[in-house]
Scaffold this motif. Sequence first.
Motif, PDB file in Angstrom:
ATOM      1  N   SER A  20     -13.302  46.469 -61.208  1.00 17.26           N
ATOM      2  CA  SER A  20     -12.823  47.806 -60.930  1.00 17.26           C
ATOM      3  C   SER A  20     -13.219  48.707 -62.091  1.00 17.26           C
ATOM      4  O   SER A  20     -13.611  48.219 -63.158  1.00 17.26           O
ATOM      5  CB  SER A  20     -11.298  47.804 -60.753  1.00 17.26           C
ATOM      6  N   CYS A  50     -12.564  49.748 -56.171  1.00 21.61           N
ATOM      7  CA  CYS A  50     -11.248  49.126 -56.188  1.00 21.61           C
ATOM      8  C   CYS A  50     -10.654  49.337 -57.582  1.00 21.61           C
ATOM      9  O   CYS A  50     -11.328  49.114 -58.588  1.00 21.61           O
ATOM     10  CB  CYS A  50     -11.392  47.634 -55.880  1.00 21.61           C
ATOM     11  N   ASN A  61      -6.552  49.598 -59.902  1.00 20.96           N
ATOM     12  CA  ASN A  61      -5.107  49.398 -59.835  1.00 20.96           C
ATOM     13  C   ASN A  61      -4.411  50.385 -60.761  1.00 20.96           C
ATOM     14  O   ASN A  61      -5.044  51.017 -61.613  1.00 20.96           O
ATOM     15  CB  ASN A  61      -4.729  47.948 -60.156  1.00 20.96           C
ATOM     16  N   ASP A  79      -2.680  43.770 -66.056  1.00 24.81           N
ATOM     17  CA  ASP A  79      -3.260  43.561 -64.739  1.00 24.81           C
ATOM     18  C   ASP A  79      -2.393  42.473 -64.096  1.00 24.81           C
ATOM     19  O   ASP A  79      -1.183  42.505 -64.190  1.00 24.81           O
ATOM     20  CB  ASP A  79      -4.729  43.167 -64.879  1.00 24.81           C
ATOM     21  N   ILE A  85      -6.903  51.545 -53.840  1.00 22.57           N
ATOM     22  CA  ILE A  85      -5.938  51.025 -54.816  1.00 22.57           C
ATOM     23  C   ILE A  85      -5.527  49.606 -54.455  1.00 22.57           C
ATOM     24  O   ILE A  85      -5.268  49.281 -53.302  1.00 22.57           O
ATOM     25  CB  ILE A  85      -4.703  51.956 -54.921  1.00 22.57           C
ATOM     26  N   HIS A  86      -5.473  48.750 -55.473  1.00 21.50           N
ATOM     27  CA  HIS A  86      -5.087  47.348 -55.299  1.00 21.50           C
ATOM     28  C   HIS A  86      -3.587  47.203 -55.526  1.00 21.50           C
ATOM     29  O   HIS A  86      -3.019  47.830 -56.416  1.00 21.50           O
ATOM     30  CB  HIS A  86      -5.852  46.468 -56.293  1.00 21.50           C
ATOM     31  N   ASP A  96       0.049  45.765 -56.757  1.00 20.30           N
ATOM     32  CA  ASP A  96       0.505  45.142 -57.994  1.00 20.30           C
ATOM     33  C   ASP A  96       0.643  43.640 -57.769  1.00 20.30           C
ATOM     34  O   ASP A  96       1.048  43.190 -56.695  1.00 20.30           O
ATOM     35  CB  ASP A  96       1.850  45.734 -58.411  1.00 20.30           C
ATOM     36  N   ARG A 139       6.569  49.625 -61.205  1.00 19.26           N
ATOM     37  CA  ARG A 139       5.429  49.293 -60.351  1.00 19.26           C
ATOM     38  C   ARG A 139       5.581  50.054 -59.048  1.00 19.26           C
ATOM     39  O   ARG A 139       6.686  50.155 -58.510  1.00 19.26           O
ATOM     40  CB  ARG A 139       5.355  47.781 -60.110  1.00 19.26           C
TER      41      ARG A 139
END
Length: 368
Positions: free
Chosen positions: A66, A103, A105, A111, A205-206, A208, A219
């Motif tokens: 990403s 992609c 986050n 991460d 968006i990935h 959590d 989160r």
Amino acid sequence: MRMVFRWFGEGNDSVSLTKIKQIPGVEGIVWALHDIPAGEIWPLDRIQEVKKQTDLYGFHLDVVESVNIHESIKLGSADRDVYIMNYLETIKHLASVGVKVICYNFMPVFDWVRTDLFRSLPDQSTALFYEKEKVTAMDPLELVRKIAANPDYTMPGWEPERLETLKDLFAAYQDVTTDDLMNNLQYFLEKVIPICEEYDIKLAIHPDDPPWEIFGLPRIVTTQDQLREIIKLVPSEYNGITLCSGALGARKDNDIVAMIHDFKNRIHFAHIRNVKLFDNGDFIETSHRTQDGSVPIDQIVKAYHDIGFDGYVRPDHGRHIWEEQCRPGYGLYDRALGIMYLWGLWDAYNNYNGKDVQYVTNQLEFKK
């Protein structure tokens, strides 16, 4: 669906492009410049170098995973616009080699988090494991002190180069709420999406991982409701989702099949993997086979088939099998097996969807 495979680059991955080329149906490489710190512009010459490497094997570079978000953007700090401008320049560079999806986050500080990289499964393979009680009881600042005293004492998913700043980061997030984090994401998207539209690159968006708060950090990408809120922040098809069945599937109350139907026009990238959930909140990653975990992989693939999904899919993590020495979760063998399982389901739905009644009738006639 369009099958792609994550690759960490020459000299940084035990799996070669030659081996990936031999997996049926893989058309592209999911890649990144992993040595570029979050917030810096990705150099165009480095991007072009990766393209030259993958062109030799006929792979496209449509998906990047990403371009990491700098903590100043997540925190809403005074200098966030500097890092957003760098992000925009990187988007322009990526467009020049045909990238279609980024992609990313929005997880604070960390991460993904696991407590064991090589937990044994009953078949003697190993996989990534999360022990909930261990994380719940952990004082992250105490862990930072232990790591400072012993660099070998670490936590899977933590970036070693950032350990010196962890104490300051925890302090910075002390008063940040989920609403604050969501507002900071909206600010970022409002700045970035217009450029994405101009250069035809979608953001995805990935979720959590794991999909709940850890270490007191907020989160905001953990449930169907939160995902629905995120795609409403900026009403553009370029503001989308990486739907990860493994990350979201770690919560028993997440219905992945329902999400696929709900977000079908905003799923720009799909990660498909299985996890086995335990009653105490622990989970371990398993093979992609439906029966081996707690996530209904067969129904998930059917849902993608039912909506006519023609986006990018990758098998995500795999077990460590057949004594393979590899990056945790990212070996060749089990991910290749995962791809073939996904293709098998997809082909079955292609062949028999809408034909089941006739097929059963034919079998009955044959038996007569």
